[in-house]
Design a protein around this motif. Structure first.
Motif, PDB file in Angstrom:
ATOM      1  N   LYS A   1       0.822  -1.211   0.000  1.00  0.00           N
ATOM      2  CA  LYS A   1       0.000   0.000   0.000  1.00  0.00           C
ATOM      3  C   LYS A   1       0.860   1.266   0.000  1.00  0.00           C
ATOM      4  N   GLU A   2       2.041   1.188   0.587  1.00  0.00           N
ATOM      5  CA  GLU A   2       2.932   2.348   0.657  1.00  0.00           C
ATOM      6  C   GLU A   2       3.768   2.545  -0.613  1.00  0.00           C
ATOM      7  N   ARG A   3       3.803   1.552  -1.472  1.00  0.00           N
ATOM      8  CA  ARG A   3       4.596   1.643  -2.707  1.00  0.00           C
ATOM      9  C   ARG A   3       3.844   2.494  -3.720  1.00  0.00           C
ATOM     10  N   ASP A   4       4.089   3.769  -3.654  1.00  0.00           N
ATOM     11  CA  ASP A   4       3.371   4.665  -4.554  1.00  0.00           C
ATOM     12  C   ASP A   4       4.311   5.247  -5.589  1.00  0.00           C
ATOM     13  N   THR A   5       3.702   5.781  -6.642  1.00  0.00           N
ATOM     14  CA  THR A   5       4.448   6.392  -7.733  1.00  0.00           C
ATOM     15  C   THR A   5       3.757   7.682  -8.112  1.00  0.00           C
ATOM     16  N   ASP A   6       4.529   8.741  -8.209  1.00  0.00           N
ATOM     17  CA  ASP A   6       4.012  10.036  -8.658  1.00  0.00           C
ATOM     18  C   ASP A   6       4.660  10.343  -9.993  1.00  0.00           C
ATOM     19  N   ILE A   7       3.835  10.710 -10.967  1.00  0.00           N
ATOM     20  CA  ILE A   7       4.324  11.079 -12.291  1.00  0.00           C
ATOM     21  C   ILE A   7       3.978  12.534 -12.515  1.00  0.00           C
ATOM     22  N   TYR A   8       4.997  13.338 -12.747  1.00  0.00           N
ATOM     23  CA  TYR A   8       4.806  14.768 -12.991  1.00  0.00           C
ATOM     24  C   TYR A   8       5.014  15.006 -14.482  1.00  0.00           C
ATOM     25  N   TYR A   9       3.937  15.348 -15.147  1.00  0.00           N
ATOM     26  CA  TYR A   9       3.945  15.479 -16.602  1.00  0.00           C
ATOM     27  C   TYR A   9       3.315  16.808 -16.984  1.00  0.00           C
ATOM     28  N   ASN A  10       3.965  17.507 -17.894  1.00  0.00           N
ATOM     29  CA  ASN A  10       3.329  18.679 -18.490  1.00  0.00           C
ATOM     30  C   ASN A  10       3.562  18.602 -19.991  1.00  0.00           C
ATOM     31  N   GLN A  11       2.951  19.484 -20.740  1.00  0.00           N
ATOM     32  CA  GLN A  11       3.017  19.377 -22.189  1.00  0.00           C
ATOM     33  C   GLN A  11       4.195  20.123 -22.812  1.00  0.00           C
ATOM     34  N   SER A  12       5.114  20.579 -21.997  1.00  0.00           N
ATOM     35  CA  SER A  12       6.311  21.225 -22.536  1.00  0.00           C
ATOM     36  C   SER A  12       7.272  20.154 -23.047  1.00  0.00           C
ATOM     37  N   ASP A  13       8.391  20.591 -23.555  1.00  0.00           N
ATOM     38  CA  ASP A  13       9.391  19.659 -24.075  1.00  0.00           C
ATOM     39  C   ASP A  13      10.268  19.063 -22.982  1.00  0.00           C
ATOM     40  N   GLU A  14      10.081  19.487 -21.766  1.00  0.00           N
ATOM     41  CA  GLU A  14      10.906  18.997 -20.667  1.00  0.00           C
ATOM     42  C   GLU A  14      10.600  17.522 -20.396  1.00  0.00           C
ATOM     43  N   PRO A  15      11.543  16.813 -19.768  1.00  0.00           N
ATOM     44  CA  PRO A  15      11.253  15.413 -19.436  1.00  0.00           C
ATOM     45  C   PRO A  15      10.210  15.338 -18.317  1.00  0.00           C
ATOM     46  N   MET A  16       9.580  14.201 -18.219  1.00  0.00           N
ATOM     47  CA  MET A  16       8.660  13.990 -17.108  1.00  0.00           C
ATOM     48  C   MET A  16       9.453  13.546 -15.895  1.00  0.00           C
ATOM     49  N   GLN A  17       8.940  13.843 -14.729  1.00  0.00           N
ATOM     50  CA  GLN A  17       9.594  13.420 -13.494  1.00  0.00           C
ATOM     51  C   GLN A  17       8.767  12.289 -12.885  1.00  0.00           C
ATOM     52  N   ILE A  18       9.467  11.285 -12.424  1.00  0.00           N
ATOM     53  CA  ILE A  18       8.819  10.152 -11.771  1.00  0.00           C
ATOM     54  C   ILE A  18       9.468   9.982 -10.408  1.00  0.00           C
ATOM     55  N   ARG A  19       8.627   9.951  -9.369  1.00  0.00           N
ATOM     56  CA  ARG A  19       9.088   9.646  -8.013  1.00  0.00           C
ATOM     57  C   ARG A  19       8.389   8.367  -7.602  1.00  0.00           C
ATOM     58  N   THR A  20       9.165   7.391  -7.203  1.00  0.00           N
ATOM     59  CA  THR A  20       8.569   6.111  -6.832  1.00  0.00           C
ATOM     60  C   THR A  20       9.371   5.440  -5.728  1.00  0.00           C
ATOM     61  N   ASN A  21       8.690   4.612  -4.960  1.00  0.00           N
ATOM     62  CA  ASN A  21       9.379   3.715  -4.033  1.00  0.00           C
ATOM     63  C   ASN A  21       8.950   2.272  -4.305  1.00  0.00           C
TER      64      ASN A  21
END
Length: 98
Positions: free
Chosen positions: A7-27
């Motif tokens: 239940k604690e193993r979560d993943t956050d995906i930070y995405y926007n429509q710019s050309d920058e890479p997406m950020q992923i935070r996960t455990n």
């Protein structure tokens, strides 16, 4: 090292429509392993930004490497036809863990 419950193993995906890479935070250990493998093979597409045993691992990933699929449930008719096809072609029911 802290061991997270499922239940604690979560993943956050930070995405926007710019050309920058997406950020992923996960455990999630499986996702961390996949992202680290991608980083080793293609460092220009996936970078490990930070690793923290409490908060997880942070990655910058090229947007073209991540895909999210949204699927509708199969109808009973489709499920029945696929099951019949699988039986005729020698496929066993259920999934085999690898």
């Amino acid at each position: 090292m802290y061991k997270f419950t499922k239940k604690e193993r979560d993943t956050d995906i930070y995405y926007n429509q710019s050309d920058e890479p997406m950020q992923i935070r996960t455990n999630d250990p499986k996702l961390i392993r996949k992202l680290k493998d991608l980083n080793e093979d293609y460092p220009e597409l996936c970078q490990l930004v930070e690793e923290d045993e409490i908060c997880g691992s942070y990655f910058d990933v090229d947007k073209r490497r991540i895909s999210i699929h949204v699927t509708r449930p199969y109808s009973e008719e489709r499920r029945r036809k696929q099951s019949e096809w699988a039986k005729q072609n020698g496929l066993k029911s259920g999934y085999k863990k690898i």
